[in-house]
Design an enzyme around this catalytic site. Sequence first.
Site: not given
Length: 338
Positions: A114, A201, A204
């Site tokens: 991240k 996968k 969003k």
Amino acid sequence: MSDTNRKTVLSCIQPTGDMHLGNYFGAVKNWVALQDKYDCIYGVVDYHAMTMPYDVKKLKNSTWDIITNLAAVGVKTENLFVQSLVPEHAELGWIFNCFCGVGELMRMTQFKDKSQKQEEEKSNKFISVGLLDYPVLQTADILIYKADYVPVGKDQEQHLELSRNIAGKFNHQVGKEYFVLPEGLYTETPKIMSTADPMRKMSKSAGEKHYISVFGDAKRISKQIKSAVTDTGEPSDVMSPGVENLFRLLKASDDTENHMQLMDAYKDGNLRYGDLKVTVAEAIVKMTDQFKENKEKILADKKALKDQVKASSYEIRKKAQETLKEVKELVGLLNVRF
Ligand code: TRP
């Protein structure tokens, strides 16, 4: 109802975006099922949602949205709490900060991924201390209820391991086996892939066509499934990822009868992909229609839902307060009642 012999299950979800089939089949459906067997506590972790740059105007709505969605798919509201309504999580998180090494947090792969992504961000490169500290707060979420089991995906395994380390370090330092080391509950849940690209996968972040919203329009859901990537129909010994994903969706939606029949047809080499798609679309739409109906009923009385979740957060908070009180005593902080 609370039964002293029942084990406690705890899990949490971030209030981000709407729920897609990957989230539902991969995690939330399992949450619903676990409620029959365990004392379940499920949190909507809004403090965690602040660790990445976010829109302060939207967070509150996202929190209520996800609560509504969870309730609509069958999570009991009495098992739900909102993290910021139980501020003891943050307080215990602070205490745990002092039982966790900086190096341990720097090693977390989720932090590395991240923070690297943030680093590449053109408009806002900001990496918060909260992002680094995220797993310590997660540890507090788990240990504050002395959870026995934590249903999480493989991606959270490292965070769970950290929570065990922190619990161990804490126990060692206070000279008492105070915290039970929590265990992961790795139920086999289907990993749903994008119907537009079955190699990735469902998510969003990959863009609109890569996820199917549980509460989306039935026509759109149906269209997305019917236009799923399968394969060219060339003979092959292995099932293509796209076809496999469609079968997985059919099984996940509990249409065992059709799953069996179509699988037999596949094995006999006379499955028409068109038939498979139509069947999957029908099963998914039937399921999501029910969820949408539930959601409408809930939304007809928003206040009732909010009141229920405030009340359940209040009840759940009592357990958190009890633990925190004991912890403060153990670590030498003052326990004074004003
Ligand atoms: N980190 C988890 C996730 O991204 C969410 C989470 C926060 C969580 N606190 C938790 C999961 C405690 C399980 C237990 O999915």
